[in-house]
Scaffold this motif. Structure first.
Motif, short mmCIF file in Angstrom:
data_model
loop_
_atom_site.label_atom_id
_atom_site.label_comp_id
_atom_site.label_asym_id
_atom_site.label_seq_id
_atom_site.Cartn_x
_atom_site.Cartn_y
_atom_site.Cartn_z
N GLU A 123 4.59 14.14 0.16
CA GLU A 123 3.22 14.48 -0.26
C GLU A 123 2.52 13.23 -0.80
N GLY A 124 3.25 12.44 -1.58
CA GLY A 124 2.69 11.19 -2.10
C GLY A 124 2.34 10.21 -0.99
N ILE A 125 3.18 10.14 0.04
CA ILE A 125 2.92 9.24 1.16
C ILE A 125 1.66 9.65 1.91
N LYS A 126 1.42 10.97 2.01
CA LYS A 126 0.20 11.45 2.69
C LYS A 126 -1.05 10.88 2.03
N HIS A 127 -1.00 10.69 0.71
CA HIS A 127 -2.15 10.14 0.00
C HIS A 127 -2.43 8.70 0.40
N LEU A 128 -1.45 8.03 0.98
CA LEU A 128 -1.61 6.63 1.41
C LEU A 128 -2.11 6.51 2.85
N GLN A 129 -2.45 7.63 3.47
CA GLN A 129 -2.75 7.64 4.90
C GLN A 129 -3.81 6.61 5.33
N PRO A 130 -4.91 6.41 4.59
CA PRO A 130 -5.87 5.39 5.03
C PRO A 130 -5.25 3.99 5.16
N LEU A 131 -4.35 3.64 4.25
CA LEU A 131 -3.68 2.34 4.33
C LEU A 131 -2.74 2.30 5.53
N LEU A 132 -2.00 3.38 5.75
CA LEU A 132 -1.08 3.44 6.89
C LEU A 132 -1.85 3.38 8.21
N LEU A 134 -4.76 1.92 8.62
CA LEU A 134 -5.23 0.53 8.74
C LEU A 134 -4.12 -0.36 9.28
N TRP A 135 -2.91 -0.20 8.72
CA TRP A 135 -1.79 -1.01 9.21
C TRP A 135 -1.49 -0.72 10.68
N ASN A 136 -1.55 0.55 11.08
CA ASN A 136 -1.30 0.89 12.49
C ASN A 136 -2.35 0.25 13.39
N ARG A 137 -3.61 0.27 12.95
CA ARG A 137 -4.67 -0.39 13.72
C ARG A 137 -4.39 -1.89 13.78
N SER A 148 8.10 -1.82 9.88
CA SER A 148 8.04 -0.52 9.22
C SER A 148 7.00 -0.55 8.10
N ASP A 149 6.29 0.57 7.93
CA ASP A 149 5.33 0.67 6.84
C ASP A 149 6.01 0.49 5.48
N TYR A 150 7.27 0.89 5.39
CA TYR A 150 8.01 0.71 4.13
C TYR A 150 8.19 -0.77 3.80
N ILE A 151 8.48 -1.56 4.82
CA ILE A 151 8.64 -3.00 4.61
C ILE A 151 7.29 -3.63 4.26
N LEU A 152 6.25 -3.23 4.98
CA LEU A 152 4.91 -3.75 4.67
C LEU A 152 4.54 -3.43 3.22
N TYR A 153 4.79 -2.20 2.79
CA TYR A 153 4.47 -1.79 1.43
C TYR A 153 5.31 -2.58 0.42
N ALA A 154 6.58 -2.76 0.74
CA ALA A 154 7.47 -3.49 -0.16
C ALA A 154 7.01 -4.93 -0.39
N ASN A 188 -0.57 -12.84 3.56
CA ASN A 188 0.26 -13.75 4.36
C ASN A 188 1.62 -13.12 4.70
N SER A 189 2.09 -12.22 3.86
CA SER A 189 3.40 -11.61 4.11
C SER A 189 3.37 -10.58 5.23
N ILE A 190 2.18 -10.04 5.53
CA ILE A 190 2.13 -8.98 6.56
C ILE A 190 1.35 -9.36 7.80
N LYS A 191 0.53 -10.43 7.74
CA LYS A 191 -0.28 -10.77 8.90
C LYS A 191 0.56 -11.53 9.92
N VAL A 192 0.16 -11.40 11.16
CA VAL A 192 0.81 -12.14 12.25
C VAL A 192 0.34 -13.58 12.17
N CYS A 193 1.27 -14.51 12.13
CA CYS A 193 0.92 -15.94 12.08
C CYS A 193 0.51 -16.38 13.47
N LYS A 194 -0.62 -17.06 13.55
CA LYS A 194 -1.10 -17.52 14.87
C LYS A 194 -1.10 -19.02 14.93
#
Length: 194
Positions: A123-132, A134-137, A148-154, A188-194
């Protein structure tokens, strides 16, 4: 009407006492009797609002998570770029954690304990849906690392809890420069380096 407000006030006092006691003593050193005493209600009153301690903690977690995410996403526009969207959300999360350290500490404790049951966590994770979303986009556009979204969040969000707790302990002060540095590190920890 006054009776309803008194009932709401008692429930809110129980939630507030739970947060304060868990933050100061941990989950296991927070018996229902202490919660009732701090909330200034009889121990039997707790059971008018909650089935047991597990239910009290789970409901408190969900309420605090909703407050946290409502604040985090209040100014977010899903039509912005992935990078700008993440910056807006991340900085709102940082602002919430700094302005409301009691609720932030409670959530951090909940993230690191088996005390919260799995349905409440979901239920708590559902509240994070806009962030999830965004990450999927961002992943589909090749902007966010395909992890994984868990790693991104961590890597992107959890370090804020450490910084806020360090500030609360008085060993570090989060000023504007530190916030900006922490945001850049998170991005920098989550973006793709180009």
């Amino acid at each position: 009407m006054a009776k309803l407000q008194k009932s709401i006030d008692k429930r809110n006092a129980l939630v507030k006492a739970t947060i304060e006691l868990v933050n100061n003593n941990g989950f296991h050193a927070t018996p229902m009797s202490k919660i009732a005493k701090m909330a200034k209600v009889s121990p039997a009153t707790i059971y008018l609002y909650f089935q047991n301690k597990q239910d009290l903690v789970n409901q408190t977690y969900i309420e605090v998570k909703a407050k946290y995410t409502d604040y985090a996403f209040e100014t977010y526009d899903e039509n912005t770029s992935v990078e700008l969207g993440f910056e807006v959300i991340w900085k709102r999360i940082a602002d919430f954690k700094l302005k409301d350290p009691e609720n932030s500490m409670f959530l951090a404790q909940c993230d690191n304990t088996p005390m919260i049951d799995e349905p409440s966590r979901q239920e708590g994770i559902k509240h994070l849906q806009p962030l999830l979303d965004l990450w999927n986009r961002g992943k589909s556009e090749g902007i966010i690392k395909p992890m994984s979204d868990y790693i991104l969040y961590a890597y992107a969000i959890n370090p804020l809890s450490f910084l806020v707790i360090s500030q609360k302990r008085g060993v570090f002060t989060l000023d504007k420069t530190h916030i900006e540095e922490a945001y850049q590190s998170a991005w920098n920890s989550i973006k793709v380096c180009k």
